[in-house]
Design a protein around this motif. Sequence first.
Motif, PDB file in Angstrom:
ATOM      1  N   THR A  53       0.030  38.545 -84.541  1.00 16.12           N
ATOM      2  CA  THR A  53      -0.925  37.745 -85.317  1.00 16.12           C
ATOM      3  C   THR A  53      -1.385  36.538 -84.516  1.00 16.12           C
ATOM      4  O   THR A  53      -2.581  36.212 -84.493  1.00 16.12           O
ATOM      5  CB  THR A  53      -0.294  37.290 -86.644  1.00 16.12           C
ATOM      6  N   THR A  56      -3.845  37.685 -81.966  1.00 14.46           N
ATOM      7  CA  THR A  56      -5.138  37.974 -82.603  1.00 14.46           C
ATOM      8  C   THR A  56      -5.908  36.687 -82.875  1.00 14.46           C
ATOM      9  O   THR A  56      -7.117  36.620 -82.632  1.00 14.46           O
ATOM     10  CB  THR A  56      -4.921  38.753 -83.921  1.00 14.46           C
ATOM     11  N   LEU A  57      -5.218  35.666 -83.356  1.00 19.62           N
ATOM     12  CA  LEU A  57      -5.872  34.385 -83.631  1.00 19.62           C
ATOM     13  C   LEU A  57      -6.398  33.740 -82.356  1.00 19.62           C
ATOM     14  O   LEU A  57      -7.426  33.060 -82.369  1.00 19.62           O
ATOM     15  CB  LEU A  57      -4.905  33.444 -84.359  1.00 19.62           C
ATOM     16  N   ARG A  58      -5.701  33.962 -81.253  1.00 17.54           N
ATOM     17  CA  ARG A  58      -6.180  33.456 -79.952  1.00 17.54           C
ATOM     18  C   ARG A  58      -7.407  34.242 -79.498  1.00 17.54           C
ATOM     19  O   ARG A  58      -8.418  33.667 -79.097  1.00 17.54           O
ATOM     20  CB  ARG A  58      -5.089  33.611 -78.879  1.00 17.54           C
ATOM     21  N   ASN A  60      -9.575  36.147 -81.141  1.00 15.38           N
ATOM     22  CA  ASN A  60     -10.820  36.022 -81.906  1.00 15.38           C
ATOM     23  C   ASN A  60     -11.345  34.586 -81.951  1.00 15.38           C
ATOM     24  O   ASN A  60     -12.341  34.301 -82.599  1.00 15.38           O
ATOM     25  CB  ASN A  60     -10.679  36.619 -83.312  1.00 15.38           C
ATOM     26  N   GLY A  61     -10.661  33.669 -81.263  1.00 10.62           N
ATOM     27  CA  GLY A  61     -11.162  32.303 -81.138  1.00 10.62           C
ATOM     28  C   GLY A  61     -10.808  31.382 -82.291  1.00 10.62           C
ATOM     29  O   GLY A  61     -11.305  30.263 -82.357  1.00 10.62           O
ATOM     30  N   THR A  62      -9.945  31.845 -83.181  1.00 12.11           N
ATOM     31  CA  THR A  62      -9.557  31.001 -84.311  1.00 12.11           C
ATOM     32  C   THR A  62      -8.723  29.812 -83.852  1.00 12.11           C
ATOM     33  O   THR A  62      -8.922  28.692 -84.315  1.00 12.11           O
ATOM     34  CB  THR A  62      -8.760  31.824 -85.348  1.00 12.11           C
ATOM     35  N   LEU A  63      -7.774  30.058 -82.951  1.00 11.76           N
ATOM     36  CA  LEU A  63      -6.899  28.995 -82.451  1.00 11.76           C
ATOM     37  C   LEU A  63      -7.231  28.642 -81.007  1.00 11.76           C
ATOM     38  O   LEU A  63      -7.173  29.504 -80.130  1.00 11.76           O
ATOM     39  CB  LEU A  63      -5.426  29.433 -82.531  1.00 11.76           C
ATOM     40  N   TYR A  74      -0.599  24.994 -77.303  1.00 14.63           N
ATOM     41  CA  TYR A  74      -1.533  24.721 -78.392  1.00 14.63           C
ATOM     42  C   TYR A  74      -1.462  23.238 -78.716  1.00 14.63           C
ATOM     43  O   TYR A  74      -0.382  22.685 -78.897  1.00 14.63           O
ATOM     44  CB  TYR A  74      -1.146  25.519 -79.644  1.00 14.63           C
ATOM     45  N   VAL A  82      -7.841  22.968 -87.424  1.00 16.43           N
ATOM     46  CA  VAL A  82      -8.239  24.332 -87.803  1.00 16.43           C
ATOM     47  C   VAL A  82      -7.712  24.668 -89.195  1.00 16.43           C
ATOM     48  O   VAL A  82      -8.435  25.235 -90.021  1.00 16.43           O
ATOM     49  CB  VAL A  82      -7.729  25.358 -86.757  1.00 16.43           C
ATOM     50  N   GLU A  85      -9.834  22.770 -91.744  1.00 14.04           N
ATOM     51  CA  GLU A  85     -11.195  23.307 -91.860  1.00 14.04           C
ATOM     52  C   GLU A  85     -11.225  24.638 -92.600  1.00 14.04           C
ATOM     53  O   GLU A  85     -12.211  24.979 -93.238  1.00 14.04           O
ATOM     54  CB  GLU A  85     -11.813  23.485 -90.471  1.00 14.04           C
ATOM     55  N   ASN A  86     -10.142  25.413 -92.497  1.00 15.32           N
ATOM     56  CA  ASN A  86     -10.105  26.723 -93.123  1.00 15.32           C
ATOM     57  C   ASN A  86      -9.367  26.727 -94.459  1.00 15.32           C
ATOM     58  O   ASN A  86      -9.069  27.797 -94.997  1.00 15.32           O
ATOM     59  CB  ASN A  86      -9.465  27.743 -92.169  1.00 15.32           C
TER      60      ASN A  86
END
Length: 92
Positions: A53, A56-58, A60-63, A74, A82, A85-86
Amino acid sequence: MPTQIITTDDLREFKTELLEDIKKILNTTSTAGTKKYLKSAELMKLLQVSPGTLQTLRINGTLPYTKIGGIIFYDADEIHKVLKENSVHHKY
């Protein structure tokens, strides 16, 4: 080497200075709160997510992250940003 006599006043003064130094260290440590940069294992534990997970977050640019010599870091402030914001608020 000449001998020096230490009085109880000297010891009280030393104690006071030592306590003030300890208070300063504790205040700077407590205001820092979390570390500035987190490693993957620390972030997985904080967010309670699996390695997949997190990857995946890395991807797709989420984190946002920084990679130095094969180690991924990080920025704790960016992660909090983040998350904020989410944030989802349901209105019933």
